[in-house]
Design an enzyme around this catalytic site. Structure first.
Site, PDB file in Angstrom:
ATOM      1  CB  SER A   1      -0.884   0.005   1.264  1.00  0.00           C
ATOM      2  OG  SER A   1      -1.492   1.261   1.471  1.00  0.00           O
TER       3      SER A   1
ATOM      4  CE1 TYR B   1      -3.890  -2.229   4.833  1.00  0.00           C
ATOM      5  CE2 TYR B   1      -3.069  -0.009   4.469  1.00  0.00           C
ATOM      6  CZ  TYR B   1      -3.569  -1.197   3.978  1.00  0.00           C
ATOM      7  OH  TYR B   1      -3.745  -1.350   2.618  1.00  0.00           O
TER       8      TYR B   1
END
Length: 257
Positions: free
Chosen positions: A136, A149
């Site tokens: 990401s 995350y």
């Protein structure tokens, strides 16, 4: 990219979202596709000809059994898309429960590790293969209120770099794709939680994400899929150890709108 026509491709978390788009992209390019998901429900509407297995990406016994099934059915594996992941909590570091931290890091990092661990012997035997890891832009820049995350997505980049070095002598390539904000249900959840955490509206957070990119846009799952198909093809035969963002070029990962 037709040189790898008919390659055997495994996509983890391929029942929906980015994973489903990746599987569709490889299938459209003429490859054999096998997808996994944690829930059998997500695998109930797959196209004819796809193989599917419901398995928890963090359950090594289940993952091992999956690869034994793949070996028995296909005899090997050419492309692994290690895509399983969860968004995790959206809150301040002091408010994150350890259980929530561990779950997020486990799925995003350990899920990738286990898939690569069990794919490596098959690819080594063939002296060829491609491992594509979904990270990401949070793994490039970090992101406030998303500590578990972002940490896990940074970590999978380190794992990929190690895989590229360790497996390169066997003709195996490893690369990471870093999606930006991807349109879809999962991102909608992130937007709602972030809006609540920041005291903003959902639309303000959405506009903030978009305005932080040079192209002033979110991306779509198909954009990630197109990159994965390229990285899995002979057109990328010497592309390895790379971190490739598909994000419209992030200028500011946390714009204040």
């Amino acid at each position: 990219m037709s040189a790898m026509q008919g390659s055997r491709v495994l996509v983890t978390a391929g029942g929906s979202g980015i994973g489903r788009a990746m599987a569709e992209g490889f299938a459209a390019a003429g490859h054999q596709v096998w997808v996994t998901d944690v829930s059998a429900v997500s695998l109930s509407d797959l196209p004819a000809g796809w193989r599917a297995t419901a398995v928890d990406a963090t359950d090594e016994a289940g993952v091992k059994a999956l690869f034994e099934e793949i070996t028995g059915e296909w005899g090997g594996l050419d492309v692994l898309c290690a895509n399983a992941g969860v968004a995790g909590p959206t809150t301040l570091i002091e408010d994150i429960a350890l259980e929530d931290w561990r779950k997020c890091v486990s799925v995003n990092l350990e899920g990738c590790f286990l898939a690569a661990k069990h794919a490596a012997p098959l690819m080594k035997a063939a002296k060829a293969g491609a491992i594509i890891v979904t990270s990401s832009t949070a793994g490039l820049y970090g992101y406030p209120n998303r500590a578990p995350y972002a940490s896990a997505k940074w970590a999978v980049i380190g794992l990929m770099k190690t895989l590229a070095m360790e497996l390169g002598p066997f003709g195996i390539r490893a690369n990471v794709i870093c999606p930006g904000a991807v349109e879809g249900p999962r991102m909608e959840g992130v937007l709602e939680r972030e809006a609540a955490a920041k005291g903003m509206t959902r639309d303000q957070v959405y506009d903030g994400y978009a305005s932080g990119t040079s192209m002033r846009s979110f991306v779509e799952a198909r954009d990630i899929a197109n990159m994965a198909v390229f990285l899995g093809s002979d057109a990328a035969r010497l592309v390895s150890g790379q971190v490739i963002a598909v994000d419209g070029h992030t200028e500011n990962p946390d714009p204040k709108v």
